[in-house]
Design a protein around this motif. Structure first.
Motif, short mmCIF file in Angstrom:
data_model
loop_
_atom_site.label_atom_id
_atom_site.label_comp_id
_atom_site.label_asym_id
_atom_site.label_seq_id
_atom_site.Cartn_x
_atom_site.Cartn_y
_atom_site.Cartn_z
N ALA A 1 0.85 -1.18 0.00
CA ALA A 1 0.00 0.00 0.00
C ALA A 1 0.89 1.24 0.00
CB ALA A 1 -0.90 0.00 1.23
N SER A 2 0.83 2.00 -1.08
CA SER A 2 1.63 3.22 -1.21
C SER A 2 0.71 4.41 -0.96
CB SER A 2 2.23 3.29 -2.62
OG SER A 2 2.90 4.51 -2.83
N MET A 3 0.93 5.11 0.17
CA MET A 3 -0.04 6.09 0.63
C MET A 3 0.61 7.44 0.90
SD MET A 3 -2.27 3.52 3.09
CE MET A 3 -3.67 4.63 3.28
N GLN A 4 -0.21 8.48 0.99
CA GLN A 4 0.28 9.85 1.18
C GLN A 4 -0.56 10.59 2.23
OE1 GLN A 4 -0.77 9.00 -2.25
NE2 GLN A 4 1.17 7.92 -2.42
N PRO A 5 -0.36 10.32 3.51
CA PRO A 5 -1.11 11.06 4.53
C PRO A 5 -0.93 12.57 4.43
CG PRO A 5 0.00 9.16 5.49
CD PRO A 5 0.51 9.28 4.09
N LEU A 6 0.15 13.00 3.80
CA LEU A 6 0.39 14.42 3.58
C LEU A 6 -0.78 15.10 2.88
CD1 LEU A 6 2.41 16.84 3.36
CD2 LEU A 6 3.29 15.77 1.30
N HIS A 7 -1.54 14.34 2.08
CA HIS A 7 -2.64 14.93 1.34
C HIS A 7 -3.81 15.34 2.24
CE1 HIS A 7 -1.37 13.00 -2.77
NE2 HIS A 7 -0.38 13.64 -2.16
N MET A 8 -3.75 14.99 3.50
CA MET A 8 -4.79 15.43 4.43
C MET A 8 -4.75 16.93 4.66
SD MET A 8 -5.16 12.43 7.30
CE MET A 8 -3.43 12.39 7.75
N GLN A 9 -3.69 17.59 4.18
CA GLN A 9 -3.57 19.03 4.40
C GLN A 9 -4.73 19.81 3.79
OE1 GLN A 9 -0.51 21.02 1.68
NE2 GLN A 9 0.06 18.87 1.46
N TRP A 10 -5.45 19.21 2.82
CA TRP A 10 -6.57 19.91 2.19
C TRP A 10 -7.91 19.61 2.87
CZ3 TRP A 10 -3.02 17.48 -1.36
CH2 TRP A 10 -2.12 18.39 -1.93
N ARG A 11 -7.88 18.82 3.92
CA ARG A 11 -9.13 18.52 4.63
C ARG A 11 -9.46 19.65 5.61
NH1 ARG A 11 -8.82 12.45 6.94
NH2 ARG A 11 -10.95 13.03 7.57
N THR B 1 -12.96 7.35 7.00
CA THR B 1 -12.22 6.16 6.56
C THR B 1 -11.03 6.53 5.70
OG1 THR B 1 -13.47 5.77 4.50
CG2 THR B 1 -14.41 4.89 6.55
N GLY B 2 -10.61 7.78 5.74
CA GLY B 2 -9.52 8.25 4.90
C GLY B 2 -8.15 7.97 5.48
N SER C 1 -16.00 20.64 5.44
CA SER C 1 -16.52 21.56 4.42
C SER C 1 -15.70 21.55 3.14
CB SER C 1 -16.57 22.99 5.00
OG SER C 1 -15.25 23.42 5.35
N ASP C 2 -14.58 20.85 3.13
CA ASP C 2 -13.77 20.78 1.92
C ASP C 2 -14.46 19.92 0.87
OD1 ASP C 2 -12.25 17.84 2.18
OD2 ASP C 2 -12.79 18.74 4.10
N THR C 3 -14.04 20.05 -0.39
CA THR C 3 -14.68 19.33 -1.49
C THR C 3 -14.61 17.83 -1.30
OG1 THR C 3 -14.06 21.15 -2.96
CG2 THR C 3 -14.76 19.10 -4.00
#
Length: 540
Positions: free
Chosen positions: A391-401, A420-421, A406-408
């Protein structure tokens, strides 16, 4: 030109994090490198004496921590070198702010030049939709082509559409789309690469020398934050040619695996060509890997989900024929290649796991990866157990939450499914191999930020920041392993990701211990040295 060789180096006075379960010498504070390979670990006195006798330079790092070199398991440096040549639109949340930034860039550019921008965020268009006409008056008469931060959507003004010959909608082999209005006229929104590359391919291109130098400089930027290598997830012939050229010139400062980007429309002949070239490699780079897409992204409704999102989207695969996806995967698998499949949605992950499960064994070869896994149901996590899939994942992308959903991304998923993200802890507990990366230029390439998000799950350095799913946090050791040893094991490399005799000398030298430092401290830890193949490629 002569074949490239590795460097000779000794490092003393260090805290060594070897990633070895059974460390040969827990008192070792120094290591010796010969021809790009670690020759021995030992005391300062032992290593210094051997180095000085051989005329090898010694670097005393005065208590710094040495780890195996950091590896970004999902990155796009060649693409980033091109994309980031434009204006950075990150953080501009309204159309008015975008127009102001574009107008300033328009005033700066010479006549006839295209205005390029990257890091565009969807939120600015929530009210009126993504339409190029909203930005046209900021750069009158000039082609404007902007790409969203996730690299899945672009926005173009009328002059750019005209230059690309886009006058209406088209049918594509994959889920790409030229968005049109009720009259059939293109709005300027272009979804997925097959559609938006029509515009970017029409834009002026840099010279070969400019492209090569931009890629060289990109790797130097990555080295400055401690990265020694990465998996390029958008490989093409031009990428391989540039890497070979940089290495011949002695200007390649990164160790790389190139995943060839397989497009949905590639036929059997195209697959055969890729397979025929799978053994291409240099000292620091190799091919033999593939990148495929199974779905898109949540923000545009193109992720493949178990049930529709709040807008009724999310129930379509990227491929018109899922049977064709399975055929292509089998062909590359049988050729001994490593496959990475983009799967953001939970149902996409589920279906890719099914295809992988049907593949025959390949003793001695590593198994395949799934990229992103942004949302996972409990059943999907359980399906990972025993699958052998990385599993290649990027928790860093949570910065847009947003904490209030209310985020998209969260608005489309709903609060329950948003929770579940990025289930990195659950993936690890299911026994799957976990590797971390950035998806640069989607998110920042700095692995210190990536580790901080994986461990803290909140904005680094902000004590009051909301913590997303705190039960999913990684430990300091796990975050380091996911950037060092685990990527090496996932790719079948026994000589990487560790500090041991015989391992390649890709090293990151930290000003403090990244394992014991608090998550909020990680982004500020200085990188003292970055070493690739025994050569110091960055010194801070």
């Amino acid at each position: 030109m002569p074949a490239p060789t590795g460097g000779d180096l000794a490092i003393a006075g260090a805290r060594l994090r070897t990633n070895m379960e059974c460390e040969p010498d827990r008192t070792a504070t120094a290591l010796l490198v010969r021809d790009g390979v670690i020759a021995r670990l030992g005391s300062d006195a032992e290593v210094r004496a051997e180095a000085e006798a051989a005329g090898i330079p010694v670097r005393d790092v005065a208590g710094a921590t040495v780890t195996p070199g950091l590896f970004d398991s999902h990155t796009h440096p060649h693409w980033a070198a091109e994309v980031t040549a434009g204006i950075d639109l990150g953080g501009l949340g309204t159309v008015a702010e975008l127009r102001e930034a574009l107008a300033a860039e328009h005033a700066r550019l010479p006549e006839g030049a295209w205005l390029r921008g990257w890091n565009l965020e969807y939120e600015a268009f929530e009210g009126e939709g993504m339409r190029g006409e909203l930005l046209a008056d900021a750069a009158p008469g000039r082609p404007v082509a902007l790409i969203c931060y996730d690299l899945h959507t672009a926005l173009a003004t009328a002059p750019a559409l005209a230059a690309a010959g886009i006058t209406g909608g088209r049918d594509f082999d994959d889920a790409s789309e030229i968005v049109v209005d009720a009259s059939g006229a293109p709005t300027g929104e272009l979804r997925e690469p097959t559609a938006y590359n029509l515009v970017f391919d029409a834009a002026p291109k840099p010279s070969h020398e400019q492209e090569r130098e931009a890629l060289r400089d990109m790797f130097r930027r990555l080295a400055a934050v401690g990265l020694t290598g990465g998996a390029i997830m958008d490989g093409r012939e031009a990428t391989v040619g540039l890497l070979a050229e940089l290495e011949e010139r002695g200007e390649l400062d990164h160790r790389l695996t190139v995943h060839h980007w397989h497009a949905v429309g590639d036929d059997d002949e195209a697959v055969a060509r890729v397979i025929a070239n799978r053994e291409r490699r240099g000292r620091l780079w190799q091919t033999g890997a593939i990148k495929l897409f199974s779905d898109g992204v949540i923000d545009t409704g193109t992720a493949w989900l178990h049930r529709p999102d709040a807008c009724g989207d999310g129930r379509a695969a990227f491929w018109p024929s899922w049977e064709r996806f399975a055929e292509v995967v089998r062909a590359y698998h049988d050729a001994g290649m490593l496959i990475a499949t983009h799967a953001v949605g939970d149902y996409a992950v589920n279906r890719v796991l099914d295809v992988y499960a049907g593949l025959p064994g390949r003793p001695g070869l590593p198994f395949h990866t799934i990229e992103h896994l942004e949302v996972l149901s409990d059943a999907d996590v359980e399906k990972l157990r025993g699958s052998g899939v990385t599993a290649s994942m990027q928790p860093l992308h949570m910065q847009w939450r947003a904490p209030d959903c209310s985020d998209t991304w969260a608005t489309r998923l709903g609060e329950e499914r948003a929770a579940t993200g990025y289930r990195v802890r659950d993936v690890l507990d299911a026994g799957a191999t976990l590797v971390l990366g950035s998806d640069w230029p989607v998110a920042q390439y700095d692995p210190r930020l990536g580790m901080a998000w994986a461990r803290g799950r909140h904005t680094p350095g902000d004590a009051a920041a909301h913590v997303f799913e705190p039960e999913q946090r990684l430990t300091g050791e796990e975050a380091l392993l996911a950037y060092t040893l685990w990527p090496a094991l996932a790719r079948g490399h026994a000589d990487r990701g560790v500090l041991a005799a015989g391992a390649v000398a890709d090293l990151t030298v930290w000003g403090a211990d990244p394992v014991t430092a608090e998550p909020d401290e990680l982004p500020e830890i200085p990188i003292r040295l970055t070493v690739v193949d025994g050569r110091v490629v960055h010194e801070g």
